[in-house]
Design a protein around this motif. Structure first.
Motif, short mmCIF file in Angstrom:
data_model
loop_
_atom_site.label_atom_id
_atom_site.label_comp_id
_atom_site.label_asym_id
_atom_site.label_seq_id
_atom_site.Cartn_x
_atom_site.Cartn_y
_atom_site.Cartn_z
N PRO A 75 0.99 -1.50 0.03
CA PRO A 75 -0.31 -0.20 -0.18
C PRO A 75 0.81 1.26 0.11
O PRO A 75 2.18 0.92 0.03
N ASP A 76 0.47 2.90 -0.50
CA ASP A 76 0.74 4.09 -0.04
C ASP A 76 -0.15 4.49 0.82
O ASP A 76 -1.85 4.20 1.13
N GLY A 77 0.34 5.95 1.72
CA GLY A 77 -0.04 7.04 2.09
C GLY A 77 -2.03 5.63 3.04
O GLY A 77 -0.93 4.95 3.81
N PRO A 78 -2.73 6.63 2.74
CA PRO A 78 -3.96 6.15 3.66
C PRO A 78 -4.03 4.99 3.68
O PRO A 78 -4.76 3.70 4.66
N LEU A 79 -3.73 3.93 2.70
CA LEU A 79 -3.45 2.26 2.42
C LEU A 79 -3.36 1.75 3.29
O LEU A 79 -3.41 0.52 3.44
N ASN A 80 -1.94 1.92 3.31
CA ASN A 80 -1.29 1.40 4.41
C ASN A 80 -2.15 1.34 5.84
O ASN A 80 -2.02 -0.09 6.43
N HIS A 81 -3.11 1.89 6.14
CA HIS A 81 -4.20 1.42 7.41
C HIS A 81 -5.31 0.51 6.77
O HIS A 81 -6.09 0.36 7.89
N LEU A 82 -5.42 -0.16 5.67
CA LEU A 82 -6.46 -0.04 5.56
C LEU A 82 -6.74 -1.51 5.73
O LEU A 82 -5.75 -2.44 5.56
N PRO A 83 -7.73 -2.30 6.09
CA PRO A 83 -7.29 -4.00 6.04
C PRO A 83 -7.77 -4.65 5.36
O PRO A 83 -9.36 -4.74 4.99
N PHE A 84 -6.92 -4.90 4.44
CA PHE A 84 -7.40 -5.41 3.33
C PHE A 84 -8.19 -6.78 3.45
O PHE A 84 -9.10 -7.11 2.73
N ASP A 85 -7.84 -7.36 4.08
CA ASP A 85 -8.79 -8.67 4.51
C ASP A 85 -9.95 -8.10 4.36
O ASP A 85 -10.90 -9.48 5.01
N ALA A 86 -10.37 -7.76 4.94
CA ALA A 86 -12.05 -7.30 5.74
C ALA A 86 -12.62 -6.59 4.05
O ALA A 86 -13.85 -6.90 4.89
N LEU A 87 -11.54 -6.56 3.47
CA LEU A 87 -12.38 -6.31 1.47
C LEU A 87 -13.47 -7.31 1.95
O LEU A 87 -12.87 -8.30 1.75
N LEU A 88 -14.80 -7.28 0.94
CA LEU A 88 -15.53 -8.42 0.48
C LEU A 88 -15.82 -8.38 -1.28
O LEU A 88 -15.28 -7.38 -2.25
#
Length: 400
Positions: free
Chosen positions: A212-225
Motif C-alpha cells: 500500500p501507500d499513504g492512507p492505504l497503509n491503514h486499510l485492513p485489506f483482509d476485511a474487504l468483500l
C-alpha cells in the motif's frame, strides 16, 4: 511500464533503504568504528558549512564572505568525497552495500516470490489526486491510473470507522443498516483497489502480496468483500472476506521483498508467545499524563489462555505471567519463527521509537516493564509472522 514501477518504488523506499543498508554494511563488511567516525566527522563538517553558505547567499551577504564560505564548502565536500573513494578502494563491500541505489524491476521481484500463484499489487498515491496501481505475477504486468475525488477518501475513512473498536462491537453488531453500509463500502473498496488487477490477470491466485501507500497503509485489506449480495439478516461471520479466498501478505515496498528473504538461517524455536500478568502493575503519572504506562483496565482477560492455545498448536516457548520479562524475551526474540504478543501497548506519536509493549517488571533495575520499538529495531529478527494482540496497534498519525 516496468521502468515507471522501478522509479516509483524507489521513491517510497529511499530513506528506509539508506538506513537498512547502512546497518547491514556495518555488520557484514568489517569496517571499523574509527573509519565510520572519520566519515561522519567529514560529512557533518561539509553539511554545516553548506547551511551557512545557503543562509549567506539568501541574505545577499558581502560577496567576499560568500566566496570564502564557498571555498570552505568546496574543500570540505571534496574531503568527504575523497573519503568515499578511499572506502571504494579499501572497503568495497561496505561501499556497495551502503551506496548501491540500483533500481529494482518486476523481474527481480518475481525471482523472490514464494510461488507462481502470487499476485503482487503495489499502489502509489500522487498528491492525493491520482492513484497508480501496478499488478504483476510471474509472467504479466498491468497498470491502472485513477483520478481521485473526495469520495475516495470518505469511503476509506468511513470503512476505517466501521471496523474500529469500540464502535463496531458496541453499536454495529446487530444494526441492519450499519451492516448493509459495511457490505456496500467494503465491496466498493474491493472493486476500486483489487478487482481490475485480479480480473485482468486471471484471478487464479493463492496469495496476494499487497504493497500500500499513504492512507492505504491503514486499510485492513483482509476485511474487504469479494462479492456484494442482499442479506436478510446481520451475519458478519458469513461474509465473503478477501482473507477467506486468498493468503494475504503485506510489504512496505516491492524493492524490499528481496531483503526479507535473504536470511538463510533457520530459527531455533517455532513460536514465542508473551502474555504478562498486568493486574495493578501500571498507573497514570502524577501529573495525569500518559508518560507513565497506564491503561483503563490494566488486567487483560484471556491473554494467557490465548498464548497457551497457540503454544499447544505450534510448540516453541511461552513466557507468561511473571516470566514475561524484558530480559527473558530478548533472549529468544531473534530466534523464533512466530512472535505473538498478547498484552497492552502504549503509542507514542511524537516519538514513535518510544512506542512500547507492556511486560512484567524484572528484578533488574534497568528493566522498566516495557519493550520499546527502539529496543526491537536493532534485533535481527527471523520471524515470518508477528502477531500483536493488543490495543493501539493500527492507529497513529499518517505522515504524508
Amino acid at each position: 511500464m516496468e521502468e515507471a514501477f522501478a522509479v516509483m518504488d524507489k521513491s517510497k523506499t529511499s530513506t528506509l533503504r539508506y538506513h537498512l543498508q547502512g546497518r547491514k554494511a556495518i555488520e557484514f563488511s568489517g569496517i571499523t568504528q574509527e573509519e565510520l567516525q572519520e566519515g561522519k566527522k567529514l560529512y557533518d563538517a561539509y553539511s554545516k558549512i553548506e547551511k551557512r553558505l545557503m543562509k549567506s547567499m539568501a541574505k545577499d551577504s558581502n560577496p567576499t564572505q560568500v566566496n570564502r564560505l564557498q571555498v570552505d564548502y568546496d574543500n570540505k565536500k571534496q574531503a568527504y568525497l575523497d573519503w568515499q573513494r578511499k572506502l571504494e578502494r579499501e572497503r568495497p563491500k561496505y561501499f556497495k552495500l551502503k551506496y548501491d541505489q540500483h533500481l529494482v524491476y518486476p523481474n527481480e521481484v518475481r525471482d523472490k516470490l514464494d510461488n507462481e500463484q502470487t499476485l503482487v499489487i503495489e499502489y502509489f498515491l500522487l498528491s492525493e489526486q491520482y492513484l497508480f496501481t501496478l499488478a504483476f505475477d510471474h509472467e504479466n504486468i498491468v497498470y491502472f491510473m485513477d483520478t481521485l475525488d473526495v469520495g475516495f477518501g470518505l469511503q476509506v475513512d468511513s470503512f476505517m470507522q466501521m471496523v474500529s473498536p469500540p464502535s463496531f462491537a458496541e453499536n454495529r453488531s446487530f444494526d441492519k443498516q450499519a451492516f448493509d453500509n459495511f457490505v456496500q463500502t467494503s465491496y466498493w473498496l474491493y472493486e476500486k483497489l483489487l478487482a481490475r488487477g485480479l480480473d485482468s490477470l486471471g484471478n487464479n491466485y493463492h496469495q496476494l502480496l499487497i504493497i500500500p501507500d499513504g492512507p492505504l497503509n491503514h486499510l485492513p485489506f483482509d476485511a474487504l468483500l469479494t462479492a456484494n449480495h442482499e442479506y436478510e439478516h446481520v451475519s458478519y461471520t458469513d461474509l465473503p472476506y478477501l482473507i477467506k479466498k486468498y493468503q494475504l501478505r503485506r510489504e512496505f515496498a516491492a524493492s524490499l521483498i528481496p531483503e526479507t528473504n535473504k536470511n538463510n538461517s533457520s530459527p531455533t524455536y517455532s513460536y514465542l508467545g508473551i502474555s504478562p500478568d498486568l493486574k495493578d502493575k501500571y498507573r497514570r503519572g502524577e501529573d495525569g499524563s500518559r508518560s507513565e504506562p497506564m491503561v483503563t483496565n490494566p488486567n487483560i482477560q484471556f491473554n494467557q489462555d490465548e498464548v497457551s492455545f497457540a503454544h499447544d498448536l505450534f510448540g516453541g516457548i511461552a513466557l507468561q505471567g511473571d516470566a514475561a520479562k524484558e530480559n527473558e524475551i530478548l533472549k529468544y526474540l531473534s530466534d523464533a519463527s512466530i512472535l505473538h504478543f498478547a498484552t497492552h501497548t502504549l503509542l507514542n506519536d511524537d516519538f514513535p521509537m518510544y512506542t512500547s509493549l507492556f511486560l512484567n517488571r524484572g528484578q533488574d533495575s534497568s528493566s522498566d516493564g516495557r519493550l520499546h520499538a527502539y529496543e526491537i529495531y536493532p534485533t535481527r529478527l527471523q520471524a515470518q509472522l508477528a502477531v500483536v494482540s493488543a490495543c493501539e496497534t493500527g492507529i497513529g498519525k499518517l505522515e504524508m
